[in-house]
Design a protein around this motif. Structure first.
Motif, PDB file in Angstrom:
ATOM      1  N   GLY A 171       4.631  12.187   5.002  1.00 36.79           N
ATOM      2  CA  GLY A 171       6.410  12.448   5.764  1.00 36.79           C
ATOM      3  C   GLY A 171       7.430  12.358   4.448  1.00 36.79           C
ATOM      4  N   ALA A 172       7.202  11.104   4.812  1.00 40.53           N
ATOM      5  CA  ALA A 172       8.927  11.184   3.611  1.00 40.53           C
ATOM      6  C   ALA A 172       8.778  11.924   2.802  1.00 40.53           C
ATOM      7  CB  ALA A 172       8.999   9.516   3.139  1.00 40.53           C
ATOM      8  N   ARG A 173       8.416  11.723   1.906  1.00 37.44           N
ATOM      9  CA  ARG A 173       8.343  13.031   1.272  1.00 37.44           C
ATOM     10  C   ARG A 173       8.608  14.352   1.736  1.00 37.44           C
ATOM     11  NH1 ARG A 173       5.990  11.086  -5.166  1.00 37.44           N
ATOM     12  NH2 ARG A 173       6.245   8.891  -4.792  1.00 37.44           N
ATOM     13  N   GLU A 174       8.227  15.136   2.312  1.00 39.12           N
ATOM     14  CA  GLU A 174       8.317  15.989   3.071  1.00 39.12           C
ATOM     15  C   GLU A 174       9.371  16.123   3.080  1.00 39.12           C
ATOM     16  OE1 GLU A 174       5.755  16.910   5.472  1.00 39.12           O
ATOM     17  OE2 GLU A 174       3.851  16.566   4.137  1.00 39.12           O
ATOM     18  N   GLU A 192      -7.039  13.523  -2.634  1.00 36.53           N
ATOM     19  CA  GLU A 192      -7.393  12.572  -2.895  1.00 36.53           C
ATOM     20  C   GLU A 192      -7.093  10.647  -2.458  1.00 36.53           C
ATOM     21  OE1 GLU A 192      -7.746  13.645  -7.930  1.00 36.53           O
ATOM     22  OE2 GLU A 192      -6.484  13.603  -6.989  1.00 36.53           O
ATOM     23  N   ILE A 193      -5.732  10.968  -2.318  1.00 41.68           N
ATOM     24  CA  ILE A 193      -5.800  10.019  -2.377  1.00 41.68           C
ATOM     25  C   ILE A 193      -6.038   9.237  -0.655  1.00 41.68           C
ATOM     26  CG2 ILE A 193      -3.603   8.370  -0.895  1.00 41.68           C
ATOM     27  CD1 ILE A 193      -2.325   9.424  -2.814  1.00 41.68           C
ATOM     28  N   VAL A 194      -6.757  10.415   0.454  1.00 41.17           N
ATOM     29  CA  VAL A 194      -6.857  10.045   1.680  1.00 41.17           C
ATOM     30  C   VAL A 194      -8.837  10.401   1.609  1.00 41.17           C
ATOM     31  CG1 VAL A 194      -8.069  11.609   4.163  1.00 41.17           C
ATOM     32  CG2 VAL A 194      -5.642  11.758   2.946  1.00 41.17           C
ATOM     33  N   GLU A 195      -8.933  10.448   0.211  1.00 38.78           N
ATOM     34  CA  GLU A 195     -10.652  10.328   0.471  1.00 38.78           C
ATOM     35  C   GLU A 195     -10.619   9.525  -0.533  1.00 38.78           C
ATOM     36  OE1 GLU A 195     -13.304  12.129   0.712  1.00 38.78           O
ATOM     37  OE2 GLU A 195     -12.107  13.533   1.791  1.00 38.78           O
ATOM     38  N   ILE A 196     -10.073   8.618  -0.639  1.00 39.51           N
ATOM     39  CA  ILE A 196      -9.647   6.909  -1.129  1.00 39.51           C
ATOM     40  C   ILE A 196      -9.781   6.202  -0.207  1.00 39.51           C
ATOM     41  CG2 ILE A 196      -8.342   5.300  -3.162  1.00 39.51           C
ATOM     42  CD1 ILE A 196      -7.859   7.329  -4.509  1.00 39.51           C
ATOM     43  N   LEU A 197      -9.189   6.650   0.920  1.00 40.57           N
ATOM     44  CA  LEU A 197      -8.909   6.129   1.902  1.00 40.57           C
ATOM     45  C   LEU A 197      -9.801   5.624   3.124  1.00 40.57           C
ATOM     46  CD1 LEU A 197      -4.800   6.392   2.885  1.00 40.57           C
ATOM     47  CD2 LEU A 197      -5.987   4.267   1.734  1.00 40.57           C
ATOM     48  N   MET A 198     -10.422   7.576   3.029  1.00 43.90           N
ATOM     49  CA  MET A 198     -11.571   7.482   3.242  1.00 43.90           C
ATOM     50  C   MET A 198     -13.288   6.454   3.673  1.00 43.90           C
ATOM     51  SD  MET A 198     -11.116  11.119   4.780  1.00 43.90           S
ATOM     52  CE  MET A 198     -12.900  11.311   5.604  1.00 43.90           C
ATOM     53  N   GLN A 199     -13.227   6.356   2.259  1.00 43.35           N
ATOM     54  CA  GLN A 199     -13.908   5.524   1.452  1.00 43.35           C
ATOM     55  C   GLN A 199     -14.179   4.476   2.036  1.00 43.35           C
ATOM     56  OE1 GLN A 199     -17.098   7.010  -0.738  1.00 43.35           O
ATOM     57  NE2 GLN A 199     -17.690   5.049  -1.007  1.00 43.35           N
ATOM     58  N   MET A 200     -12.544   3.672   2.046  1.00 46.27           N
ATOM     59  CA  MET A 200     -12.638   2.674   2.396  1.00 46.27           C
ATOM     60  C   MET A 200     -13.481   2.052   3.670  1.00 46.27           C
ATOM     61  SD  MET A 200     -10.951   0.762  -0.503  1.00 46.27           S
ATOM     62  CE  MET A 200     -12.163   2.476  -0.543  1.00 46.27           C
ATOM     63  N   LEU A 226      -8.663   3.340   9.003  1.00 43.50           N
ATOM     64  CA  LEU A 226      -7.224   4.143   9.655  1.00 43.50           C
ATOM     65  C   LEU A 226      -5.468   3.130   9.100  1.00 43.50           C
ATOM     66  CD1 LEU A 226      -9.327   2.894  13.009  1.00 43.50           C
ATOM     67  CD2 LEU A 226      -7.975   5.901  11.799  1.00 43.50           C
ATOM     68  N   ASN A 227      -5.858   2.556   9.441  1.00 40.75           N
ATOM     69  CA  ASN A 227      -4.207   1.813   8.293  1.00 40.75           C
ATOM     70  C   ASN A 227      -3.552   2.847   7.176  1.00 40.75           C
ATOM     71  OD1 ASN A 227      -4.345  -0.084  10.433  1.00 40.75           O
ATOM     72  ND2 ASN A 227      -5.077  -1.921   9.699  1.00 40.75           N
ATOM     73  N   GLY A 228      -4.228   2.242   6.798  1.00 33.19           N
ATOM     74  CA  GLY A 228      -4.207   3.316   5.227  1.00 33.19           C
ATOM     75  C   GLY A 228      -4.007   4.626   5.485  1.00 33.19           C
ATOM     76  N   LEU A 229      -4.824   5.182   6.248  1.00 31.55           N
ATOM     77  CA  LEU A 229      -4.511   6.552   6.631  1.00 31.55           C
ATOM     78  C   LEU A 229      -2.912   6.850   7.319  1.00 31.55           C
ATOM     79  CD1 LEU A 229      -8.052   8.011   7.271  1.00 31.55           C
ATOM     80  CD2 LEU A 229      -6.393   8.367   5.350  1.00 31.55           C
ATOM     81  N   PHE A 230      -2.940   6.112   7.565  1.00 32.92           N
ATOM     82  CA  PHE A 230      -1.978   6.107   8.646  1.00 32.92           C
ATOM     83  C   PHE A 230      -0.343   5.713   7.559  1.00 32.92           C
ATOM     84  CE2 PHE A 230      -4.240   5.364  12.926  1.00 32.92           C
ATOM     85  CZ  PHE A 230      -3.652   6.420  13.421  1.00 32.92           C
ATOM     86  N   ALA A 231      -1.322   4.821   6.714  1.00 33.99           N
ATOM     87  CA  ALA A 231       0.121   4.672   5.794  1.00 33.99           C
ATOM     88  C   ALA A 231       0.339   5.583   5.026  1.00 33.99           C
ATOM     89  CB  ALA A 231      -0.370   3.478   5.595  1.00 33.99           C
ATOM     90  N   ALA A 232      -0.180   6.394   4.709  1.00 30.51           N
ATOM     91  CA  ALA A 232      -0.030   7.491   3.827  1.00 30.51           C
ATOM     92  C   ALA A 232       0.404   8.491   4.310  1.00 30.51           C
ATOM     93  CB  ALA A 232      -2.015   7.767   3.747  1.00 30.51           C
ATOM     94  N   LYS A 233      -0.155   8.481   5.660  1.00 30.43           N
ATOM     95  CA  LYS A 233       0.807   9.798   6.930  1.00 30.43           C
ATOM     96  C   LYS A 233       2.715   9.601   6.557  1.00 30.43           C
ATOM     97  CE  LYS A 233       0.613  12.266  11.337  1.00 30.43           C
ATOM     98  NZ  LYS A 233      -0.279  11.694  12.741  1.00 30.43           N
ATOM     99  N   LEU A 285       1.039  -1.457  -0.092  1.00 28.60           N
ATOM    100  CA  LEU A 285       0.102  -0.167  -0.014  1.00 28.60           C
ATOM    101  C   LEU A 285       0.754   1.701   0.104  1.00 28.60           C
ATOM    102  CD1 LEU A 285      -2.946   1.702   0.209  1.00 28.60           C
ATOM    103  CD2 LEU A 285      -2.286   0.932   2.434  1.00 28.60           C
ATOM    104  N   LYS A 286       1.708   1.208   0.918  1.00 28.14           N
ATOM    105  CA  LYS A 286       3.081   2.901   1.265  1.00 28.14           C
ATOM    106  C   LYS A 286       3.407   2.555  -0.505  1.00 28.14           C
ATOM    107  CE  LYS A 286       4.013   2.255   5.791  1.00 28.14           C
ATOM    108  NZ  LYS A 286       5.042   1.761   6.373  1.00 28.14           N
ATOM    109  N   VAL A 287       3.504   1.636  -0.767  1.00 32.66           N
ATOM    110  CA  VAL A 287       4.858   1.482  -2.557  1.00 32.66           C
ATOM    111  C   VAL A 287       3.616   2.283  -3.192  1.00 32.66           C
ATOM    112  CG1 VAL A 287       5.200   0.900  -4.349  1.00 32.66           C
ATOM    113  CG2 VAL A 287       6.275   0.227  -2.319  1.00 32.66           C
ATOM    114  N   HIS A 288       2.824   1.936  -3.273  1.00 36.63           N
ATOM    115  CA  HIS A 288       1.393   2.404  -4.670  1.00 36.63           C
ATOM    116  C   HIS A 288       0.541   3.825  -3.889  1.00 36.63           C
ATOM    117  CE1 HIS A 288       1.644  -0.691  -7.621  1.00 36.63           C
ATOM    118  NE2 HIS A 288       1.668  -1.617  -6.617  1.00 36.63           N
ATOM    119  N   ILE A 289       0.693   4.356  -2.773  1.00 39.23           N
ATOM    120  CA  ILE A 289       0.461   5.313  -2.445  1.00 39.23           C
ATOM    121  C   ILE A 289       1.516   6.248  -3.258  1.00 39.23           C
ATOM    122  CG2 ILE A 289       0.757   7.257  -0.331  1.00 39.23           C
ATOM    123  CD1 ILE A 289      -1.087   4.926   1.157  1.00 39.23           C
TER     124      ILE A 289
END
Length: 131
Positions: free
Chosen positions: A125-128, A96-104, A114-121, A80-84
């Motif tokens: 963060g790594a991108r920043e 958009e990614i946050v919305e996709i994960l919230m839809q789940m 929640l797991n998806g949102l934390f993975a996105a976070k 999931l992290k790789v694909h985010i």
């Protein structure tokens, strides 16, 4: 390697992987080299050479589907992290990614969302940090 390699599938797969995942995708393939090189070839040929390279959906749309599926599975956080990250690479916005994960939460439950949102976070963060 025991199989006959279809170089066109392999070439398409390498090109698609580079466009979608960049360096992260190459790291996955390289990590498989010493334990399962055939599996690395399958990974390049089937999902990337055959499926991601099909007409009908663009890479952005395919990453939306992939992020949703991996989040719904609930047991594929590394992928999931790789694909985010891939979603960001092909033009998805963080919102958009946050919305996709919230839809789940509706279809896969709050724990999966929640797991998806934390993975996105983590990915965001790594991108920043890289910037």
């Amino acid at each position: 390697m025991n199989q006959t390699i279809d170089t066109s599938r392999l070439q398409r797969g390498r090109a698609a992987l580079a466009a979608i995942d960049g360096e992260a995708g190459e790291k996955v393939v390289a990590a498989l080299a010493d334990i399962a090189p055939d599996f690395a070839t399958y990974l390049l040929e089937f999902p990337f050479g055959d499926i991601y390279s099909r007409p009908g959906l663009n890479l952005r749309e395919r990453e939306i589907a992939t992020i949703a599926a991996l989040a719904a599975m609930g047991n594929a956080t590394p992928q999931l992290k790789v694909h985010i990250a891939a979603g960001l690479n092909v033009g998805l916005a963080r919102a958009e990614i946050v919305e996709i994960l919230m839809q789940m939460a509706v279809y896969a439950g709050f724990p999966a969302a929640l797991n998806g949102l934390f993975a996105a976070k983590e990915v965001f963060g790594a991108r920043e940090e890289e910037a």
